[in-house]
Design an enzyme around this catalytic site. Structure first.
Site: not given
Ligand SMILES: Nc1nc2c(ncn2[C@@H]2O[C@H](COP(=O)(O)OP(=O)(O)OP(=O)(O)O)[C@@H](O)[C@H]2O)c(=O)[nH]1
Ligand SMILES: [Mg+2]
Length: 181
Positions: A68
């Site tokens: 974030q």
């Molecule tokens: N369709 C799809 N959705 C995904 C995929 N990877 C993650 N998501 C979705 O994207 C959203 C964010 O995923 P996170 O893994 O929390 O993202 P992050 O990069 O860790 O985010 P921060 O911790 O805030 O930096 C979630 O709702 C997941 O389910 C993917 O490969 N395909």
């Protein structure tokens, strides 16, 4: 000095992998998928999570740091001794590709990340209509990078596509570097 430290850790078959990217890119979901954990229970990362996996004879310490905007100023606390940077891009997020490009460019200027190789994961490619690898590669201006060895792969944390191929590259690259010393 840094190179000696890095060498000894690589010789110990241990690697530090830093996973960064904008919020919602899917970093935590990718790590969960790799760890064979439930990918449907993620929430935004407010600090960082470290996961260790044994992979191809290496102990990979994966640092998954929250992306974030308000948290990005803390990224610098995690740079030290990074062997590989995994930059995760949300391939469905065209709107923030410019922002994503700026943040990556800023990282590549960091002296403490100079020795790290760069794996770009174009995530969420299970979603139809997402950006192609070529679009992301151009958007991020990867071909202009002179400072780091890099590779880009399309992937999905939902299907697991290319996640281990990505780790394969990271490990192979580290091995190659070991021979250079
Ligand atoms: N369709 C799809 N959705 C995904 C995929 N990877 C993650 N998501 C979705 O994207 C959203 C964010 O995923 P996170 O893994 O929390 O993202 P992050 O990069 O860790 O985010 P921060 O911790 O805030 O930096 C979630 O709702 C997941 O389910 C993917 O490969 N395909
Ligand atoms: Mg996260």
């Amino acid at each position: 000095m840094l190179s000696i430290l890095r060498k000894s850790r690589l010789k110990d078959k241990e690697m530090r992998v830093l996973m960064l990217g904008l919020d919602n890119a899917g970093k935590t979901t990718i790590v969960k998928c790799i760890m064979k954990e439930d990918v449907n229970t993620v929430s935004p990362t407010l600090g960082f999570i470290i996961k260790t996996i044994d992979y191809q004879g290496y102990k990979l310490n994966i640092w998954d740091v929250g992306g974030q905007k308000t948290l990005r100023s803390y990224w610098r606390n995690y740079f030290e001794k990074t062997d590989a940077l995994i930059w995760v891009v949300d391939a469905t997020d065209r709107f923030r590709l410019d922002n994503c490009t700026e943040e990556l460019a800023g990282l590549l200027q960091q002296e403490r990340l100079l020795g790290a190789s760069l794996l770009v994961l174009a995530n969420k490619t299970d979603v139809s209509g997402c950006m192609t690898v070529d679009e992301i590669r151009e958007g991020l201006k990867l071909d202009e990078i002179q400072t780091h060895k890099w590779k880009i792969l399309p992937c999905s944390a939902m299907t697991g596509e290319n996640l281990f191929e990505g780790l394969d590259w990271v490990v192979a690259d580290a091995k190659e570097r070991l021979f250079l010393y």
